[in-house]
Design a protein around this motif. Structure first.
Motif, PDB file in Angstrom:
ATOM      1  N   LEU A 176       0.833  -1.191   0.000  1.00  0.00           N
ATOM      2  CA  LEU A 176       0.000   0.000   0.000  1.00  0.00           C
ATOM      3  C   LEU A 176       0.871   1.246   0.000  1.00  0.00           C
ATOM      4  O   LEU A 176       1.846   1.337   0.740  1.00  0.00           O
ATOM      5  N   ARG A 177       0.510   2.193  -0.837  1.00  0.00           N
ATOM      6  CA  ARG A 177       1.232   3.463  -0.835  1.00  0.00           C
ATOM      7  C   ARG A 177       0.382   4.590  -0.235  1.00  0.00           C
ATOM      8  O   ARG A 177       0.844   5.728  -0.136  1.00  0.00           O
ATOM      9  N   ALA A 178      -0.841   4.252   0.182  1.00  0.00           N
ATOM     10  CA  ALA A 178      -1.718   5.201   0.869  1.00  0.00           C
ATOM     11  C   ALA A 178      -2.760   4.393   1.628  1.00  0.00           C
ATOM     12  O   ALA A 178      -3.028   3.233   1.303  1.00  0.00           O
ATOM     13  N   ASP A 179      -3.361   4.993   2.644  1.00  0.00           N
ATOM     14  CA  ASP A 179      -4.413   4.312   3.400  1.00  0.00           C
ATOM     15  C   ASP A 179      -5.643   4.108   2.518  1.00  0.00           C
ATOM     16  O   ASP A 179      -6.012   4.996   1.744  1.00  0.00           O
ATOM     17  N   PRO A 180      -6.301   2.943   2.610  1.00  0.00           N
ATOM     18  CA  PRO A 180      -7.542   2.743   1.868  1.00  0.00           C
ATOM     19  C   PRO A 180      -8.596   3.769   2.269  1.00  0.00           C
ATOM     20  O   PRO A 180      -8.682   4.169   3.430  1.00  0.00           O
ATOM     21  N   VAL A 181      -9.395   4.178   1.283  1.00  0.00           N
ATOM     22  CA  VAL A 181     -10.447   5.171   1.529  1.00  0.00           C
ATOM     23  C   VAL A 181     -11.753   4.652   0.960  1.00  0.00           C
ATOM     24  O   VAL A 181     -11.810   4.248  -0.205  1.00  0.00           O
ATOM     25  N   GLY A 182     -12.818   4.670   1.786  1.00  0.00           N
ATOM     26  CA  GLY A 182     -14.137   4.259   1.331  1.00  0.00           C
ATOM     27  C   GLY A 182     -15.017   5.451   1.051  1.00  0.00           C
ATOM     28  O   GLY A 182     -14.948   6.469   1.749  1.00  0.00           O
ATOM     29  N   SER A 183     -15.844   5.353   0.014  1.00  0.00           N
ATOM     30  CA  SER A 183     -16.756   6.432  -0.347  1.00  0.00           C
ATOM     31  C   SER A 183     -18.104   6.217   0.329  1.00  0.00           C
ATOM     32  O   SER A 183     -18.390   5.143   0.860  1.00  0.00           O
ATOM     33  N   PRO A 184     -18.988   7.225   0.327  1.00  0.00           N
ATOM     34  CA  PRO A 184     -20.314   7.061   0.930  1.00  0.00           C
ATOM     35  C   PRO A 184     -21.113   5.904   0.336  1.00  0.00           C
ATOM     36  O   PRO A 184     -21.941   5.313   1.027  1.00  0.00           O
ATOM     37  N   LYS A 185     -20.874   5.561  -0.921  1.00  0.00           N
ATOM     38  CA  LYS A 185     -21.601   4.451  -1.541  1.00  0.00           C
ATOM     39  C   LYS A 185     -20.870   3.117  -1.405  1.00  0.00           C
ATOM     40  O   LYS A 185     -21.282   2.121  -1.993  1.00  0.00           O
ATOM     41  N   GLY A 186     -19.787   3.117  -0.637  1.00  0.00           N
ATOM     42  CA  GLY A 186     -19.112   1.856  -0.342  1.00  0.00           C
ATOM     43  C   GLY A 186     -18.013   1.466  -1.302  1.00  0.00           C
ATOM     44  O   GLY A 186     -17.503   0.342  -1.236  1.00  0.00           O
ATOM     45  N   VAL A 187     -17.602   2.369  -2.195  1.00  0.00           N
ATOM     46  CA  VAL A 187     -16.488   2.093  -3.101  1.00  0.00           C
ATOM     47  C   VAL A 187     -15.191   2.334  -2.337  1.00  0.00           C
ATOM     48  O   VAL A 187     -15.006   3.379  -1.709  1.00  0.00           O
ATOM     49  N   VAL A 188     -14.286   1.371  -2.385  1.00  0.00           N
ATOM     50  CA  VAL A 188     -13.024   1.476  -1.648  1.00  0.00           C
ATOM     51  C   VAL A 188     -11.878   1.638  -2.643  1.00  0.00           C
ATOM     52  O   VAL A 188     -11.724   0.827  -3.570  1.00  0.00           O
ATOM     53  N   LEU A 189     -11.083   2.688  -2.443  1.00  0.00           N
ATOM     54  CA  LEU A 189      -9.905   2.920  -3.268  1.00  0.00           C
ATOM     55  C   LEU A 189      -8.688   2.319  -2.582  1.00  0.00           C
ATOM     56  O   LEU A 189      -8.354   2.677  -1.458  1.00  0.00           O
ATOM     57  N   LEU A 190      -8.034   1.385  -3.301  1.00  0.00           N
ATOM     58  CA  LEU A 190      -6.805   0.760  -2.831  1.00  0.00           C
ATOM     59  C   LEU A 190      -5.667   1.206  -3.754  1.00  0.00           C
ATOM     60  O   LEU A 190      -5.760   1.038  -4.973  1.00  0.00           O
ATOM     61  N   GLN A 191      -4.621   1.759  -3.184  1.00  0.00           N
ATOM     62  CA  GLN A 191      -3.501   2.272  -3.972  1.00  0.00           C
ATOM     63  C   GLN A 191      -2.243   1.494  -3.616  1.00  0.00           C
ATOM     64  O   GLN A 191      -1.782   1.519  -2.473  1.00  0.00           O
ATOM     65  N   TYR A 192      -1.692   0.814  -4.615  1.00  0.00           N
ATOM     66  CA  TYR A 192      -0.571  -0.078  -4.391  1.00  0.00           C
ATOM     67  C   TYR A 192       0.661   0.340  -5.193  1.00  0.00           C
ATOM     68  O   TYR A 192       0.557   0.971  -6.247  1.00  0.00           O
ATOM     69  N   ARG A 193       1.804  -0.084  -4.686  1.00  0.00           N
ATOM     70  CA  ARG A 193       3.073  -0.008  -5.408  1.00  0.00           C
ATOM     71  C   ARG A 193       3.516  -1.439  -5.668  1.00  0.00           C
ATOM     72  O   ARG A 193       3.471  -2.284  -4.765  1.00  0.00           O
ATOM     73  N   VAL A 194       3.940  -1.748  -6.884  1.00  0.00           N
ATOM     74  CA  VAL A 194       4.460  -3.080  -7.203  1.00  0.00           C
ATOM     75  C   VAL A 194       5.910  -3.142  -6.748  1.00  0.00           C
ATOM     76  O   VAL A 194       6.712  -2.269  -7.084  1.00  0.00           O
ATOM     77  N   ILE A 195       6.234  -4.164  -5.964  1.00  0.00           N
ATOM     78  CA  ILE A 195       7.588  -4.288  -5.432  1.00  0.00           C
ATOM     79  C   ILE A 195       8.243  -5.559  -5.955  1.00  0.00           C
ATOM     80  O   ILE A 195       7.582  -6.450  -6.501  1.00  0.00           O
ATOM     81  N   ASP A 196       9.554  -5.662  -5.778  1.00  0.00           N
ATOM     82  CA  ASP A 196      10.315  -6.774  -6.334  1.00  0.00           C
ATOM     83  C   ASP A 196       9.967  -8.093  -5.636  1.00  0.00           C
ATOM     84  O   ASP A 196       9.578  -8.123  -4.474  1.00  0.00           O
ATOM     85  N   GLY A 197      10.165  -9.160  -6.377  1.00  0.00           N
ATOM     86  CA  GLY A 197      10.008 -10.491  -5.817  1.00  0.00           C
ATOM     87  C   GLY A 197       8.621 -11.073  -6.021  1.00  0.00           C
ATOM     88  O   GLY A 197       7.676 -10.372  -6.375  1.00  0.00           O
ATOM     89  N   GLU A 198       8.522 -12.380  -5.783  1.00  0.00           N
ATOM     90  CA  GLU A 198       7.256 -13.085  -5.882  1.00  0.00           C
ATOM     91  C   GLU A 198       6.671 -13.286  -4.482  1.00  0.00           C
ATOM     92  O   GLU A 198       7.389 -13.211  -3.477  1.00  0.00           O
ATOM     93  N   PRO A 199       5.357 -13.539  -4.395  1.00  0.00           N
ATOM     94  CA  PRO A 199       4.732 -13.743  -3.085  1.00  0.00           C
ATOM     95  C   PRO A 199       5.383 -14.894  -2.313  1.00  0.00           C
ATOM     96  O   PRO A 199       5.715 -15.936  -2.881  1.00  0.00           O
ATOM     97  N   ALA A 200       5.566 -14.672  -1.012  1.00  0.00           N
ATOM     98  CA  ALA A 200       6.107 -15.721  -0.145  1.00  0.00           C
ATOM     99  C   ALA A 200       4.984 -16.653   0.297  1.00  0.00           C
ATOM    100  O   ALA A 200       3.799 -16.332   0.199  1.00  0.00           O
ATOM    101  N   THR A 201       5.348 -17.806   0.775  1.00  0.00           N
ATOM    102  CA  THR A 201       4.382 -18.759   1.312  1.00  0.00           C
ATOM    103  C   THR A 201       4.824 -19.196   2.702  1.00  0.00           C
ATOM    104  O   THR A 201       5.979 -18.982   3.118  1.00  0.00           O
ATOM    105  N   GLY A 202       3.930 -19.808   3.446  1.00  0.00           N
ATOM    106  CA  GLY A 202       4.242 -20.290   4.774  1.00  0.00           C
ATOM    107  C   GLY A 202       3.311 -21.418   5.162  1.00  0.00           C
ATOM    108  O   GLY A 202       2.473 -21.853   4.364  1.00  0.00           O
ATOM    109  N   ASP A 203       3.434 -21.893   6.358  1.00  0.00           N
ATOM    110  CA  ASP A 203       2.643 -23.007   6.854  1.00  0.00           C
ATOM    111  C   ASP A 203       1.989 -22.589   8.175  1.00  0.00           C
ATOM    112  O   ASP A 203       2.673 -22.426   9.194  1.00  0.00           O
ATOM    113  N   MET A 204       0.669 -22.405   8.169  1.00  0.00           N
ATOM    114  CA  MET A 204      -0.038 -21.936   9.358  1.00  0.00           C
ATOM    115  C   MET A 204      -0.002 -22.970  10.493  1.00  0.00           C
ATOM    116  O   MET A 204      -0.265 -22.634  11.651  1.00  0.00           O
ATOM    117  N   SER A 205       0.312 -24.236  10.169  1.00  0.00           N
ATOM    118  CA  SER A 205       0.345 -25.252  11.220  1.00  0.00           C
ATOM    119  C   SER A 205       1.639 -25.192  12.039  1.00  0.00           C
ATOM    120  O   SER A 205       1.743 -25.848  13.073  1.00  0.00           O
TER     121      SER A 205
END
Length: 208
Positions: A176-205
């Motif tokens: 996120l490059r800014a805090d999410p903002v919701g409009s009165p009608k429920g539309v949410v703006l999400l603003q992202y920056r693409v960063i290096d690397g692929e998604p990591a994984t883990g084991d919740m157990s």
């Protein structure tokens, strides 16, 4: 060096097909124009802010044709005036496998080496905006040519239609490059920056 930012509009189930109107996409789709009832003043202000500083548009062929049939006819005053003035003024760059008629000036057809072409756009412009163009967007993401994403998520579920991130989307990490903002009608703006690397994984157990 400039940046490439994608401006995207989706439903909660990430459908991005034909938000603007029923005739926007020739492919059969029940809910063309789903975005319009959810627009409000805050969303309009967010859109104006998103296009502030944009000095070029990067578009797929279909989106270009839609825009070329609409924005040149819109006045520079009124609700769409700011965006109309911008879209008509800035250079448009189009990605297409064919040789389309590009008579909405100023427009340039890019060559087949998309990486080299977009790198040249980054060197030439401060902020290149990708609007819609979902097919082209997938290619840009696979080639790591998108720097930022603005995503307006609308509070509806359609259950059909083309999604903005379909099968084959390149695994990517975002922050996120800014805090999410919701409009009165429920539309949410999400603003992202693409960063290096692929998604990591883990084991919740496995917990410390």
């Amino acid at each position: 060096m400039g940046i490439v930012r994608a401006e995207l509009f989706s439903t909660l189930d990430l459908v991005g097909q034909a938000p603007g109107g029923p005739d926007e996409d020739p492919v059969a789709f029940t809910f063309g124009g789903w975005q319009f009832p959810l627009l409000d003043d805050l969303t309009g202000e967010q859109l104006d802010a998103a296009y502030t500083g944009v000095d070029a548009l990067l578009l797929g062929r279909r989106t270009y044709d839609i825009f070329a049939g609409y924005w040149p006819l819109q006045p520079s005053e009124g609700p769409d005036g700011t965006i109309a003035e911008l879209f008509n003024r800035v250079p448009k760059y189009v990605v297409s496998r064919g040789r389309p008629l590009l008579d909405w000036e100023p427009t340039t057809l890019l060559g087949p080496d998309l990486t080299a072409e977009v790198d040249a756009l980054r060197a030439r412009h401060e902020l290149v905006s990708v609007v819609g163009s979902l097919g082209m967007l997938g290619t840009l993401l696979r080639l790591r040519l998108v720097d930022e994403i603005d995503l307006w998520v609308h509070p509806i579920l359609l259950g059909e239609g083309r999604t903005i991130f379909g099968t084959g989307t390149a695994p990517s990490r975002l922050e996120l490059r800014a805090d999410p903002v919701g409009s009165p009608k429920g539309v949410v703006l999400l603003q992202y920056r693409v960063i290096d690397g692929e998604p990591a994984t883990g084991d919740m157990s496995v917990r410390a």
